[in-house]
Each structure stands twice: as structure tokens, then as C-alpha cells.
Write an enzyme that holds these catalytic residues in place. Sequence first.
Site, PDB file in Angstrom:
ATOM      1  CG  ASP A   1      19.942  34.297  20.504  1.00 41.77           C
ATOM      2  OD1 ASP A   1      18.439  34.488  21.231  1.00 41.77           O
ATOM      3  OD2 ASP A   1      20.267  35.355  20.286  1.00 41.77           O
TER       4      ASP A   1
ATOM      5  CG  ASP B   1      23.939  35.789  17.048  1.00 45.10           C
ATOM      6  OD1 ASP B   1      23.985  36.618  18.262  1.00 45.10           O
ATOM      7  OD2 ASP B   1      23.340  35.194  16.162  1.00 45.10           O
TER       8      ASP B   1
ATOM      9  CG  ASP C   1      24.276  38.019  22.493  1.00 43.02           C
ATOM     10  OD1 ASP C   1      23.751  38.190  23.151  1.00 43.02           O
ATOM     11  OD2 ASP C   1      24.785  37.777  21.553  1.00 43.02           O
TER      12      ASP C   1
END
Length: 801
Positions: free
Chosen positions: A307, A544, A548
Site C-alpha cells: 500500500d 493495515d 485488507d
Amino acid sequence: MHTFPGEKRLLTDLKTGLTAEQVSARIQQGLSNADEGIRTKSEKQIILENTFTFFNILNFILAGLVLLVGSFKNLLFMGVILSNTVIGSFQGIRAKRTIDKLSLISAPKVTVLRDSTLKTVCVSDIVLDDVMHLSNGQQICADAFVREGEVEVNESLITGESDPVLKRAGDALLSGSFVVSGACLAQVEHVGRDNYANRITNDAKTIKRAHSEILFSLNAIVKAIGFALIPIGILLFSKQYFILHDTLPDAVVSAVAAMIGMIPEGLVLLTSVVFAVSVIRLSRYKTLVQDLYCTESLARVDVLCLDKTGTITEGVMQVDDVLPLGKITEQDMADALAALTAALPDNNPTYNAVKARFAGDTVWNPAEIVPFSSARKWSGAQFAGHGTYVMGAGEFILGDRFSAFQEQIRQYTDQGQRVLLLAHSDAPFGPDKNLPENLQPMGFLVISDKIRAEAPQTLRYFAEQGVTLKVISGDNAATVSSIAQRAGLSGAEHCCDASTLHTDAEIEDAVEKYSVFGRVTPQQKLQFVRALKKHGHTVAMTGDGVNDVLALKEADCSIAMASGSDAARTVSNLVLLDSNFASMPQVVKEGRRSINNLQRSASLFLQKTIFSAMLGVLFLFIAASYPFEPIQLTFVSTITIGIPSFILALEPNTDRVRGIFLTNVLKKSFPSALAMVLSVLFLTLFREPLQLSGEEVSTLCVFAAFTAGFVLLFKLCLPFNPLRAALFGTMLGAAVLGYTFFRPLFSLILLTPHMVRVLLPLVAAMLLFILLTNRFMERLAEKYADRFLSRYLAKKRQNLK
């Protein structure tokens, strides 16, 4: 009102909060936010698991049989077993304590109002109806509703949308989201598994099955040996006692020797110790390992999905440029911005970037301020004698007049940067804190995500190691591409807007073609991981957020940031406690050290297992007694396997992982094992023509075993360094000293000239055979073994799902 067992739910008093008695009552009724995450094993469990293994239990039985027939010196092998148990338990407990300590450090805290006092408690100690004090940067750890104050909340960890949402009194706050500005008092309305984040990730809160090639290989070895061991031992004893009419003690000792040789007593232990040491080493780099075998998975990864936030960027903004308009100077803008940041109570990433750049003393006195809100998209202040200054989104401040500046700022927005407008008016704010009249633009501030200082080096490391990086973000694709280019990611200029991908086929094509993806939904993240795995990649993913979780579970190795959601941390193999992606190269290096060194050490163990198993079967059909005693095999294996394997397994090794574990191990161990078998067969079958006694054959077989062991150890020590040279020399010296001074203990005799004449050609033949067989095994492994084992391991992984 909400229902509460035994009483009616009431609004908690905002002056006192809950009392100690009310907190205690809710805990007793199970209405706390008790931690339901993954827990480590107890120390008792670790000791029992290391003591009562299949092989240990079998060794205890064999030791009992040897004890019954009075051959006490052949009990020496139990010293190795007990040492293995103690070492394994010690390292397991040490690793457990490290994990528990790091887990405690990383446990999130929250401020609650109780007995009229603000107290900091662990998230797991929150109870229903607690009043939480929430402010900028804090994660909302339980569903609640705002009682007092006003906050802007980032719900991207839940929804994937990064735009802040304004929450006022009475609005709901979802667990897993973050406060980005403002402060409030909020009353908890759900705890534990009833929380929104827990409900949507309930299926994900389980320990991932390890995607470990080493684990699969070891299990296969253990099953094969376990299946064959006992029948071979019983048949060998029966042959020697009932057919060859050996004495009971001799028959028992020979059968036990064959069975002990087949047991790779230290291999499973060594594997656990190596990975346990990895846990302890990685803790020094603020990395919490939640799965022993995950470092192996990461070392084999060839695609890493990242990410943008937390990996490439710090999650904070920075001012890149100041662009004054007309006759305005940079100093004019700096004075106004210093006064604004001193007067405003804002606390969001954009404001903090401006404050960091223009912090300083100011003598301007604010007469009226208007804090930032996502509805207004601007903030400002009126200063006595200086007028009113406003900063924020240009289209909201200037309205239609902002179109005149669109072309000027497009070069920045096209690169993913944000542009703020600073404007001034001599008039005060309008009614209801509306914009003042006659606002004149002073200039623009160009702001962007702050690239982590270590990000370029980290990305470069993975590129050099042959790992393909995929940046996956919910933000605008152009923004993500620009940031990735600034960080030095190769191929970042080619980006893909995931909102244009509608079918699995389009996703499968895109994940191979592009390196940067924007506007990615949580479901697409999962599809990306599956598509990459379908193409044969070993995939690691960082994340995080709650959004996800599914993708993290699907990845071969998952890495969570400690600053992220509890759900992401729970399902991940690794947690970066400082949320710093720069720790990742060290994790990869640790995984490589573990795998490469284990491959070398496992070759030593399997050499003994292979030749013992082959001899055990062959001697069922040979009219001769098994030539080894348990104490002789203990002597050989301690010097050529036990001590070297542990030293080699723990030394530094950052070589790339190549090939399949089991193939790499077998092609190294099989040639010397086969040479050993042929040597023993030669000595046994040609005993009479060679005019050798039983004791002479046994002694020469021990020398043959040492030859095979030292040849393999020599090969595994290449290229020699001071440590390996010292190890090889010390073990060779120990073998000579043991034979010279402890021959009676090991049931050996002094070499006669006739024995030397037999031994030297035998050793030369063994060396030549091993050299030729090594080349054959290399070609065989390349042509057939890797292909067969790859299919086997793929099938095993599929069966885990």
C-alpha cells in the site's frame, strides 16, 4: 435506548463516567472488550510438545530395551535426545516470551472517563457504556456514538474510502476507523465480537495455516520414516534372534542401532530452533513474528504487494513549494501562514504540513477563527489590523473565479500533488462563519505525501533481489503513480485505474502488466492476490486496514503495520511494530539464513537416515548381523551431524533461495549415503575373502561412516571461511581423539596393517563414487525431481484450503 441485561441502558454521565462498581459488574456479565486474538502456547505446552514427540517416545522405548539387556554404554544416544529436548524447550520458551513481550508493547491503549478521572487502559479493558476521550490520530477501538464534541473520522480501514467524514453529537463511530481531526467524548455501544470491525472479519480471526515448504517436506520425511521404522526394527530383531541365533542382548542392540540410525532425531528440533532464533533476532528490528515459518515464506516471495501509505510514504504531508501571485512575496505568505497555524486548532495532515513548514512566533492577535471542516473545505482567522486570511481548496474559496488558475496548477495536480489556496480580505467573516467578501488570492501551497527517507533504498533492495513490487492503493491512480516514481519504483509511470477492471480476466492481465494500481477496492485486492498466485507467483502483502484482511489471509505471507487495525494484525504473519517498511529487508535476510542453512544441516541428518534405512532393509535379506552398535552411531552422528548442523544452521547466510528444499537436501545427502551403504555391503559380503573378523568389520564400517560424513561436511562448508574451517578441523580432531582414547567405549579395535590395506582403497573408491554420483544427482534433480516435488507441494497447499 439500548437493551442491557438486568437493567435499562442509560446515557453515561459525562462528568463522572462509569464507576468502578459499574465497570466490575459489566466485566462479570461478559460485557467487556476482552481480547479474543491469537495467544501463544503456554510454557508447559512447549515443554510437553518438545518432550513427547513421536521420535522421543520411540527413543525412550528403545532405551528401555537396551537397559533391560544390560548394555548400559549403548544408552549414550539418550544424552543427545535429552539435550535436544532441553534446547528445543529453552528456545521455544524464549521465543514465546519475546512474542508475548512484543504483543504487550504493541497492544493499543485508549483514554476513558471513570470515576470523574481520565484513565488510560488497554483496549481489551473497555466495557459497555464506557466514555472514551478520542482525539486526532487515535483509532476507534469499539463501536460508539458521539456524546460531546466534533471529530472528523477516516473510515478507510473499514470502507476503503480515504475522505474524512464529519461526526457530531449522536453520530455513530465504527471500530477500526481513525480520528483525523477534532476531539470528542464517545459512549461505547458495542464490545468484543459485537463490534462492527469484528463482525465483518469474524471468519478471518483464525491462525493462517503455514505455507511452508520446509514444514511440508519435514512432515513427509517423518511420515515415511514413522511408517517404515517399527516394522523394519521388529523384522531385523526377529531375523537375528530366530534365524541367525544371536544372543538376546546382541539381537536387541543391533535392532536398536538400525532404528536409531533411521531416526533424524535432531532435524525437527533444529528446524524449530532455527525459526525460534529468527523470532528473537527479528524482535531487535521491532518485528513481531506470529508464525514461525513465515520468514521462510517471505524469503521465497517473488511478488510483494504494497500500500502507498505506511510503506512508501510516512502517512504525513509536506509542503513542496510556495507559489505567490502578483505582487505578493513568499515572506508575505509566510507571515500570514505562521499567524494562521498559531491561531487555528486544526489537527489534520494538511494543516500539520503547513504548520511544520511555517511554524514560528507571531504578534498577530486573532479576533475570530473558523476551524477546518470537510463540509467547508477551508479554515481561516481574522486578525486585528491585518484582515481575514483563509486557506483551503481553491474551488471552495473562490468559486467560479478559480477556473482562471486551473491551467497553472494542473502541472502539480497531474503529478498527484495537492494545491491549497491562501486568500485575504479586509472584511470580517460573514454570518454563520461564512467566507468574507472581496477575497483576493495571495498564492498557492503545493503539498504532497512525504516519502519515507528509507523507501527508495528498500524498494531498490527488493528490485535487486528479483522481487516484483506492486503498489496497490485506494487513492487516485495518478497520485499513486507520482509518489511511486518519486520513491524510485521501476515501471511506476505505467499505472492502472482499478475502477476500469470489471472481470477476472481483465484483472489477471493487469496484474502482470502494471506495477501501480489506484482506486482499488477491498474485493479487488483479494482478486489481485489470487490472480498473482494463479500465475505461479509466491505473494506477500502488506496491509493495515480491516478492508485488507481477506487479501492478507490469501497471501502466502502477510505483513501488518502495528498502527493499523486489530483485525489486520490478527490475521498477519508479521507485524511491523514501528510501522516501518524498512524492516522488511532484514526479515527477508533472516528467512534466507534460515532456509539456506537448514538445507545444509538437513543434508547431514538425512544422509544418516537414508543409509540406515537402506541398510535396515538390506540386512533383512543378508545372512549377517547388523554391523553397528547404537553407541557407534552416536559417536559418528555427534561429530559429523549434531554439532556441525547447529553451528552451520545459525551462521549468517543471505544467498538467494533457489530450488525446492527436499530436492536440494536429497541431492546433497544421497551420494554419500549410497556410498556408505555400498561400503558396508562390500565389507559384510566379502568378509571371509578379506579375512576380517566381526569386530574388524564393525570398526571399518565406522570408518566408512566417518568418511561419508566428513565428505558431505566438507562439501557443505564450501566455500570455507574461518568459522567453517575451524568447525571442520575441530570435528576431524574430535573423531581422531575419540578413536585414539575411547576405543573400548565405542566398541572399536585398533587398526591392523591388514585393515589399513582394506580401508585405503575403500575410502578412495567412496570418494570417486560420491564425486560421480553428485553430478548425476544434479542432472536428475534438474530434470525430474524439481518438477515432481513442485506438483506434490502445490497439491499439499491446495489441500490446506
